[in-house]
Scaffold this motif. Sequence first.
Motif, PDB file in Angstrom:
ATOM      1  N   VAL A  45       0.842  -1.200   0.000  1.00 62.37           N
ATOM      2  CA  VAL A  45       0.000   0.000   0.000  1.00 62.37           C
ATOM      3  C   VAL A  45       0.883   1.258   0.000  1.00 62.37           C
ATOM      4  CG1 VAL A  45      -1.783   1.258   1.263  1.00 62.37           C
ATOM      5  CG2 VAL A  45      -1.851  -1.237   1.171  1.00 62.37           C
ATOM      6  N   ALA A  46       1.992   1.203   0.786  1.00 65.11           N
ATOM      7  CA  ALA A  46       2.891   2.359   0.836  1.00 65.11           C
ATOM      8  C   ALA A  46       3.504   2.646  -0.532  1.00 65.11           C
ATOM      9  CB  ALA A  46       3.977   2.114   1.879  1.00 65.11           C
ATOM     10  N   VAL A  47       3.856   1.594  -1.294  1.00 65.63           N
ATOM     11  CA  VAL A  47       4.397   1.794  -2.651  1.00 65.63           C
ATOM     12  C   VAL A  47       3.350   2.487  -3.524  1.00 65.63           C
ATOM     13  CG1 VAL A  47       5.178   0.598  -4.725  1.00 65.63           C
ATOM     14  CG2 VAL A  47       5.988  -0.149  -2.470  1.00 65.63           C
ATOM     15  N   ALA A  48       2.112   2.036  -3.402  1.00 69.56           N
ATOM     16  CA  ALA A  48       1.044   2.649  -4.214  1.00 69.56           C
ATOM     17  C   ALA A  48       0.829   4.108  -3.815  1.00 69.56           C
ATOM     18  CB  ALA A  48      -0.240   1.853  -4.046  1.00 69.56           C
ATOM     19  N   VAL A  49       0.912   4.405  -2.518  1.00 68.94           N
ATOM     20  CA  VAL A  49       0.727   5.781  -2.055  1.00 68.94           C
ATOM     21  C   VAL A  49       1.843   6.692  -2.586  1.00 68.94           C
ATOM     22  CG1 VAL A  49       0.717   7.267  -0.018  1.00 68.94           C
ATOM     23  CG2 VAL A  49      -0.601   5.146  -0.016  1.00 68.94           C
ATOM     24  N   VAL A  50       3.094   6.187  -2.596  1.00 70.05           N
ATOM     25  CA  VAL A  50       4.214   6.985  -3.108  1.00 70.05           C
ATOM     26  C   VAL A  50       4.005   7.293  -4.597  1.00 70.05           C
ATOM     27  CG1 VAL A  50       6.682   6.998  -3.599  1.00 70.05           C
ATOM     28  CG2 VAL A  50       5.844   6.181  -1.384  1.00 70.05           C
ATOM     29  N   VAL A  51       3.606   6.275  -5.339  1.00 74.14           N
ATOM     30  CA  VAL A  51       3.386   6.475  -6.771  1.00 74.14           C
ATOM     31  C   VAL A  51       2.242   7.452  -7.007  1.00 74.14           C
ATOM     32  CG1 VAL A  51       2.734   5.333  -8.920  1.00 74.14           C
ATOM     33  CG2 VAL A  51       4.350   4.224  -7.354  1.00 74.14           C
ATOM     34  N   PHE A  52       1.131   7.262  -6.242  1.00 78.07           N
ATOM     35  CA  PHE A  52      -0.021   8.162  -6.412  1.00 78.07           C
ATOM     36  C   PHE A  52       0.343   9.595  -6.022  1.00 78.07           C
ATOM     37  CE2 PHE A  52      -3.739  10.318  -4.627  1.00 78.07           C
ATOM     38  CZ  PHE A  52      -4.572  10.306  -5.716  1.00 78.07           C
ATOM     39  N   GLY A  53       1.072   9.764  -4.919  1.00 73.32           N
ATOM     40  CA  GLY A  53       1.474  11.112  -4.502  1.00 73.32           C
ATOM     41  C   GLY A  53       2.389  11.779  -5.498  1.00 73.32           C
ATOM     42  N   THR A  54       3.283  10.990  -6.124  1.00 69.01           N
ATOM     43  CA  THR A  54       4.180  11.551  -7.131  1.00 69.01           C
ATOM     44  C   THR A  54       3.396  12.013  -8.349  1.00 69.01           C
ATOM     45  OG1 THR A  54       5.932  10.078  -6.348  1.00 69.01           O
ATOM     46  CG2 THR A  54       6.228  11.091  -8.507  1.00 69.01           C
ATOM     47  N   LEU A  55       2.426  11.213  -8.774  1.00 64.47           N
ATOM     48  CA  LEU A  55       1.589  11.614  -9.918  1.00 64.47           C
ATOM     49  C   LEU A  55       0.797  12.884  -9.601  1.00 64.47           C
ATOM     50  CD1 LEU A  55       0.260   8.126 -11.058  1.00 64.47           C
ATOM     51  CD2 LEU A  55       1.970   9.544 -12.216  1.00 64.47           C
ATOM     52  N   TYR A  59       1.235  16.237 -11.836  1.00 65.91           N
ATOM     53  CA  TYR A  59       0.203  16.630 -12.807  1.00 65.91           C
ATOM     54  C   TYR A  59      -0.962  17.385 -12.159  1.00 65.91           C
ATOM     55  CZ  TYR A  59       2.781  13.298 -15.634  1.00 65.91           C
ATOM     56  OH  TYR A  59       3.775  12.622 -16.284  1.00 65.91           O
ATOM     57  N   LEU A  60      -1.442  16.909 -10.995  1.00 69.43           N
ATOM     58  CA  LEU A  60      -2.599  17.570 -10.389  1.00 69.43           C
ATOM     59  C   LEU A  60      -2.188  18.870  -9.692  1.00 69.43           C
ATOM     60  CD1 LEU A  60      -5.619  17.428  -9.846  1.00 69.43           C
ATOM     61  CD2 LEU A  60      -5.102  16.127  -7.752  1.00 69.43           C
ATOM     62  N   PHE A  61      -1.152  18.797  -8.883  1.00 69.06           N
ATOM     63  CA  PHE A  61      -0.585  19.978  -8.219  1.00 69.06           C
ATOM     64  C   PHE A  61       0.898  20.018  -8.558  1.00 69.06           C
ATOM     65  CE2 PHE A  61      -3.957  18.327  -5.407  1.00 69.06           C
ATOM     66  CZ  PHE A  61      -4.852  19.391  -5.484  1.00 69.06           C
ATOM     67  N   PRO A  62       1.284  20.642  -9.614  1.00 69.06           N
ATOM     68  CA  PRO A  62       2.695  20.611 -10.062  1.00 69.06           C
ATOM     69  C   PRO A  62       3.606  21.376  -9.115  1.00 69.06           C
ATOM     70  CG  PRO A  62       1.423  22.100 -11.457  1.00 69.06           C
ATOM     71  CD  PRO A  62       0.442  21.458 -10.536  1.00 69.06           C
ATOM     72  N   VAL A  63       4.040  20.704  -8.049  1.00 68.97           N
ATOM     73  CA  VAL A  63       4.917  21.340  -7.065  1.00 68.97           C
ATOM     74  C   VAL A  63       6.285  20.650  -6.994  1.00 68.97           C
ATOM     75  CG1 VAL A  63       3.014  22.196  -5.654  1.00 68.97           C
ATOM     76  CG2 VAL A  63       3.938  19.905  -5.224  1.00 68.97           C
ATOM     77  N   LEU A  64       6.458  19.528  -7.685  1.00 69.60           N
ATOM     78  CA  LEU A  64       7.712  18.780  -7.612  1.00 69.60           C
ATOM     79  C   LEU A  64       8.679  19.275  -8.673  1.00 69.60           C
ATOM     80  CD1 LEU A  64       6.312  15.167  -7.077  1.00 69.60           C
ATOM     81  CD2 LEU A  64       7.202  16.746  -5.334  1.00 69.60           C
ATOM     82  N   VAL A  65       9.954  19.370  -8.279  1.00 71.03           N
ATOM     83  CA  VAL A  65      10.988  19.778  -9.235  1.00 71.03           C
ATOM     84  C   VAL A  65      11.293  18.657 -10.196  1.00 71.03           C
ATOM     85  CG1 VAL A  65      13.373  20.551  -9.457  1.00 71.03           C
ATOM     86  CG2 VAL A  65      11.959  21.396  -7.578  1.00 71.03           C
ATOM     87  N   ASP A  66      11.469  17.412  -9.629  1.00 68.20           N
ATOM     88  CA  ASP A  66      11.803  16.251 -10.460  1.00 68.20           C
ATOM     89  C   ASP A  66      11.115  15.035  -9.836  1.00 68.20           C
ATOM     90  OD1 ASP A  66      12.804  14.398 -12.178  1.00 68.20           O
ATOM     91  OD2 ASP A  66      14.927  14.703 -11.669  1.00 68.20           O
ATOM     92  N   PRO A 190      -2.288  27.577  -1.031  1.00 69.02           N
ATOM     93  CA  PRO A 190      -3.350  26.574  -0.747  1.00 69.02           C
ATOM     94  C   PRO A 190      -2.842  25.155  -0.863  1.00 69.02           C
ATOM     95  CG  PRO A 190      -3.734  27.639  -2.865  1.00 69.02           C
ATOM     96  CD  PRO A 190      -2.620  28.410  -2.221  1.00 69.02           C
ATOM     97  N   VAL A 191      -1.909  24.885  -1.755  1.00 69.08           N
ATOM     98  CA  VAL A 191      -1.410  23.501  -1.895  1.00 69.08           C
ATOM     99  C   VAL A 191      -0.671  23.071  -0.631  1.00 69.08           C
ATOM    100  CG1 VAL A 191       0.108  22.006  -3.230  1.00 69.08           C
ATOM    101  CG2 VAL A 191      -1.276  23.733  -4.399  1.00 69.08           C
TER     102      VAL A 191
END
Length: 623
Positions: A45-55, A59-66, A190-191
Amino acid sequence: MIQSGTISHQHLPACWGFRGSPDGNGGVHGSLAEQILWLNSLRWVAVAVVVFGTLAGTYLFPVLVDSRPLYAAALVLLACNAAYVAAARRRCRTEPRRAVVLAMVQMEMDLLILTAVLLFSGGPANPFCLFYVFHVILATIILPRHLSFPVGLTAIAFFGLLAVNELNTGALLGHYPLQLSAGGGVWRNPVYGLAAYVAFTCTVMIAQYLTRIVIVRMASKELEAARSSNLLRAIINAMSEGLIFITPEGELSLCNPAAQRWRLDGAGRGGESAGGFPVMLAEHMAALAGGEPGQAAPDKPIEFCTSGARPRLIVARSCPVTGGGGVPLGYVIVGQDLTEHKRLEADLRARTEQVTAINETLKKSQVRLAQREKMVALGQMAAGIAHEIGNPLTSLSSVAQYLGRKCQDPDQKELCAVVNHHVGRISAILRRMLNHARPASSEYTWVNVNGVVENTLALIRLDPRAAGVTITDTPNTALPTVWLNPQNLEQCLLNIAINALDALEAKGPGHDRRLEVVKALRDEMVEIRIHDTGVGMSPEVCRRAFESFFTTKEISKGTGLGLFVSYNLITEMDGTIDLESQCGQGTTAIIRIPVRARKNLLADPAPGTNPPPGDSVANEPCY
């Protein structure tokens, strides 16, 4: 985000199927392999959460540099979890030490991966840094005490590394800040506010969850302790052995019903302890509580007897009880009732002695029977020899008589008469031997007791043991004839007379050696008294004299059957036989025979005649 974590299923609701047993250090290792497998399922579940959070951050909240390092961290977490599953299913179920090591490695790797995820998603500014705390809490719950502290130090070191890296603008590990508008600060973004809210919500929920786990664990442990206590108390109360537990101060803390009976049996009589226990047990308890060296060895058993209606023999052992760190808690004393065991042991010993004595008696009886067989064979041989000697003696008697008539010389006639007289004596002796060797019959007839006694004593006088013995027989002409079997009476008289000769021989020469037979009529009973001046018998020997195979003679000289047979023969005649004896004074055998035995079964033939054919008892058995 929660990247990894381990939660002991011992502390989760029972419906989740977790089991475990805590060790002395606060950890759980009895079923740690199963807990690791459950944590592996959470790690997926943790692997899925990391992948979902990265996506979402891309794309949804573009706050990541890489986003690529985050995908790489998820991939590493996936590979590590697969390795954990393989290792847990292979050996951790049967090796608790390996399970603890694997759990420790997982916790450290989870912290490392969490640090990497936080580094590539904003560093210390990421609100999910609070998850360090949950990893430390879970490590404290699942791991032993000495391993949970290193996990906490690792979390502190990793967060400090992130803080130092942020202060130096990524000089150590690189700088991956969140792409947030800085106008008015990050909290006006807000993010970031949403992320902080989610992190706080997760913190509250997980804190409540872990608190619930601890409460459920404490309640289950209390319930389990109460159930174990009730079960243990029921077992102790049902024990047949007595059990006492005393504190180090000597106070009685536990006493089961079996031990209470010691107190009840021991109370109310003199020489008992104040607490009602037997003196020896009370002194032992006091010595244990006082700790006096040499007076109460815990491993040394003690024996004591309870007083009361039925005293019991108790063997008790004591053992010290210690708690954590070797702190003495008291002593437990367990006593076993060995009364029945001792009784059975004594009974078995007595029966063993009886069996041994019976075996010895049987061995002696076998030897005596063998000797008796030899004597029977010798008697049969002597009877045959006597019969064969009779023919030459008849010829000698005829020749002596013929020569006596032909001789004219008086001296020669006198010599022939002497020869003829002694040949007659030899013939009479042989006749008596043959009559005695003739098989006994059960034919009854009217018998002159004087004649039977005279014939028996004539045989006794021929015995070498009769040399030097004065044998006296006083005939009683007033005796009536008696209805009996003459051979049985002769056998009985012969057995008694032989015993008398043995008693006279045992007394030795130089003493008065007499054998007297006196006959009388008393109360319709013919009484025959056979008295000797031999060594006599003790009352114990006299009492057992008529027992079969009982004898005080040597094996080669007696079988123990003479008086036994005589007793049976006289009893068959409806008579009695008794012994009067004193050690050193001699013995008197008293035989009493009714004049008319079995008067209710036989006809009344005239004295001196045989009974009618219809009343004959020739074929009647001896008993």
